[in-house]
Design a protein around this motif. Structure first.
Motif, short mmCIF file in Angstrom:
data_model
loop_
_atom_site.label_atom_id
_atom_site.label_comp_id
_atom_site.label_asym_id
_atom_site.label_seq_id
_atom_site.Cartn_x
_atom_site.Cartn_y
_atom_site.Cartn_z
N LYS A 51 0.84 -1.21 0.00
CA LYS A 51 0.00 0.00 0.00
C LYS A 51 0.87 1.25 0.00
O LYS A 51 0.58 2.22 -0.71
CB LYS A 51 -0.94 -0.01 1.22
CG LYS A 51 -2.05 -1.04 1.13
CD LYS A 51 -2.84 -1.15 2.42
CE LYS A 51 -3.65 0.08 2.71
NZ LYS A 51 -4.51 -0.09 3.91
N ALA A 52 1.95 1.23 0.79
CA ALA A 52 2.84 2.38 0.87
C ALA A 52 3.54 2.66 -0.46
O ALA A 52 3.88 3.80 -0.78
CB ALA A 52 3.88 2.16 1.97
N LEU A 53 3.72 1.59 -1.26
CA LEU A 53 4.35 1.73 -2.57
C LEU A 53 3.35 2.16 -3.65
O LEU A 53 3.70 2.27 -4.82
CB LEU A 53 5.02 0.42 -2.98
CG LEU A 53 6.30 0.07 -2.23
CD1 LEU A 53 6.70 -1.38 -2.45
CD2 LEU A 53 7.44 1.01 -2.63
N GLY A 54 2.11 2.40 -3.23
CA GLY A 54 1.10 2.91 -4.16
C GLY A 54 0.25 1.86 -4.84
O GLY A 54 -0.46 2.17 -5.80
N LEU A 55 0.31 0.62 -4.38
CA LEU A 55 -0.49 -0.44 -4.99
C LEU A 55 -1.88 -0.43 -4.34
O LEU A 55 -2.10 -1.04 -3.29
CB LEU A 55 0.19 -1.80 -4.80
CG LEU A 55 -0.42 -2.96 -5.59
CD1 LEU A 55 -0.21 -2.77 -7.09
CD2 LEU A 55 0.18 -4.29 -5.15
N ALA A 56 -2.82 0.26 -4.97
CA ALA A 56 -4.16 0.41 -4.40
C ALA A 56 -4.86 -0.93 -4.23
O ALA A 56 -5.65 -1.11 -3.29
CB ALA A 56 -5.00 1.33 -5.29
N GLU A 57 -4.56 -1.88 -5.12
CA GLU A 57 -5.22 -3.19 -5.05
C GLU A 57 -4.87 -3.96 -3.78
O GLU A 57 -5.51 -4.97 -3.48
CB GLU A 57 -4.85 -4.03 -6.29
CG GLU A 57 -5.35 -3.49 -7.61
CD GLU A 57 -4.37 -2.53 -8.25
OE1 GLU A 57 -4.56 -2.19 -9.43
OE2 GLU A 57 -3.42 -2.11 -7.56
N ALA A 58 -3.84 -3.51 -3.06
CA ALA A 58 -3.46 -4.20 -1.82
C ALA A 58 -4.59 -4.21 -0.81
O ALA A 58 -4.61 -5.04 0.12
CB ALA A 58 -2.22 -3.54 -1.21
N ASN A 59 -5.56 -3.31 -0.97
CA ASN A 59 -6.72 -3.29 -0.07
C ASN A 59 -7.56 -4.56 -0.20
O ASN A 59 -8.37 -4.87 0.67
CB ASN A 59 -7.59 -2.06 -0.35
CG ASN A 59 -6.94 -0.78 0.14
OD1 ASN A 59 -6.44 -0.72 1.26
ND2 ASN A 59 -6.93 0.24 -0.70
N LEU A 60 -7.38 -5.29 -1.32
CA LEU A 60 -8.11 -6.55 -1.51
C LEU A 60 -7.59 -7.66 -0.61
O LEU A 60 -8.28 -8.66 -0.39
CB LEU A 60 -8.01 -7.01 -2.98
CG LEU A 60 -8.78 -6.24 -4.04
CD1 LEU A 60 -8.37 -6.70 -5.43
CD2 LEU A 60 -10.28 -6.43 -3.84
N VAL A 61 -6.38 -7.50 -0.10
CA VAL A 61 -5.74 -8.57 0.68
C VAL A 61 -6.39 -8.66 2.06
O VAL A 61 -6.50 -7.67 2.78
CB VAL A 61 -4.23 -8.32 0.82
CG1 VAL A 61 -3.59 -9.36 1.73
CG2 VAL A 61 -3.56 -8.32 -0.55
N GLN A 62 -6.80 -9.89 2.42
CA GLN A 62 -7.30 -10.16 3.76
C GLN A 62 -6.33 -11.13 4.43
O GLN A 62 -6.13 -12.25 3.95
CB GLN A 62 -8.70 -10.76 3.70
CG GLN A 62 -9.74 -9.84 3.07
CD GLN A 62 -11.13 -10.45 3.08
OE1 GLN A 62 -11.61 -10.91 4.11
NE2 GLN A 62 -11.78 -10.46 1.92
N VAL A 63 -5.72 -10.69 5.52
CA VAL A 63 -4.70 -11.48 6.20
C VAL A 63 -5.34 -12.38 7.25
O VAL A 63 -6.16 -11.93 8.05
CB VAL A 63 -3.66 -10.55 6.86
CG1 VAL A 63 -2.70 -11.35 7.74
CG2 VAL A 63 -2.90 -9.77 5.80
N LEU A 64 -4.95 -13.66 7.23
CA LEU A 64 -5.44 -14.63 8.21
C LEU A 64 -4.29 -15.51 8.67
O LEU A 64 -3.33 -15.74 7.91
CB LEU A 64 -6.53 -15.51 7.60
CG LEU A 64 -7.84 -14.83 7.15
CD1 LEU A 64 -8.68 -15.81 6.36
CD2 LEU A 64 -8.61 -14.30 8.34
#
Length: 279
Positions: free
Chosen positions: A167-180
């Motif tokens: 996200k910090a590198l500007g990859l907006a799609e990283a918001n799709l990631v759900q960590v488990l």
């Protein structure tokens, strides 16, 4: 006759690497003259070994475990995808004298998944592992807009840190990631499962999601002469389409080869066939 091009791969261990065979087959098909060698490196001498290789006329090199992140710190220029991955698997000596670092792992996986009919767009994905292998493939997978992407890692903090970095590198799609911490917590049918851990090397079984889609596919980044532990697990629970990572290895190598040599991207079909026959 075309001049001889010096290429190589740095890693530790390295004696098992199929890269010399793969690039030799590419060179034969392209009628080019390539000398591709394995180089055993150590953590204390990695940068010096790479410098010596390029000082003695090397045009390009691959980097494998455990030096991909070291290589990212070594180069004078990073491509955008290498910056997102935080790791380099391809070193290129530019005409201006700079050492460029790229990462073809994600592209190699994306091409192989497409070749095998394993769809990403609009599907629910589970990726096991948050280490260097996961870093290399996540940006390309996210760019294909999956419906959901579950990143499974026992150490949740490590996976969250990876998500935050993207996200910090500007990859907006990283918001799709759900960590488990475990795939057992996933409450929907999973359609594509990717193993980016070393579990198949150690013979370890992974905890799978409780529900798999009827057309679920599985992919292990590891490759072997026989089905991996992960592939066997998925087959046992009814997953009909499973694959190891040999195709990814060949496809990322083809991308590297084209970066070094220019011209057309090598055909990978015959190389895959040759490797499967000799494995």
């Amino acid at each position: 006759m075309k001049p001889l091009t010096q290429l190589g791969v740095f890693g530790n261990p390295i004696e098992h690497s199929l890269s010399p065979r793969i690039h030799s087959l590419f060179a034969q098909a392209q009628q080019e003259h390539v000398n591709y060698q394995r180089y055993l490196a150590t953590s204390g001498r990695f940068s010096r070994s790479v410098a010596q290789f390029f000082c003695h006329g090397g045009r390009g090199a691959n980097v494998t475990l455990p030096f991909k992140q070291d290589a990212a710190r070594l180069v004078t220029q990073l491509t955008e995808r290498a910056q997102l991955a935080g790791a380099v698997n391809t070193l290129i000596s530019s005409k201006s004298g700079q050492l460029v670092g790229d990462n073809t792992d994600g592209e190699g996986l994306a091409i192989d998944l497409e070749n095998k009919g394993f769809k990403v767009s609009g599907r629910s994905l589970t990726i096991f592992g948050a280490g260097g292998s996961a870093r290399g493939i996540l940006p390309l997978l996210l760019a294909q807009q999956p419906k959901h992407l579950y990143l499974i890692n026992r150490t949740v903090e490590k996976a969250e840190a990876l998500k935050s970095e993207l996200k910090a590198l500007g990859l907006a799609e990283a918001n799709l990631v759900q960590v488990l911490s475990s795939a057992s917590a996933i409450e929907e049918p999973v359609e594509l499962l990717i193993n980016a851990t070393s579990s198949s090397l150690t013979g370890q079984c992974l905890t799978l999601p409780p529900i798999l889609a009827d057309d679920a596919c599985g992919y292990d980044l590891m490759y072997a002469a026989k089905p991996t532990v992960f592939m066997h697990q998925l087959t046992q629970v009814g997953c009909k389409k499973v694959s190891d990572g040999l195709g990814m290895l060949v496809e990322q190598a083809a991308s590297s080869y084209q970066l070094w040599m220019g011209g057309e991207r090598p055909d990978t079909t015959s190389v895959m066939s040759e490797l499967r026959k000799s494995s």
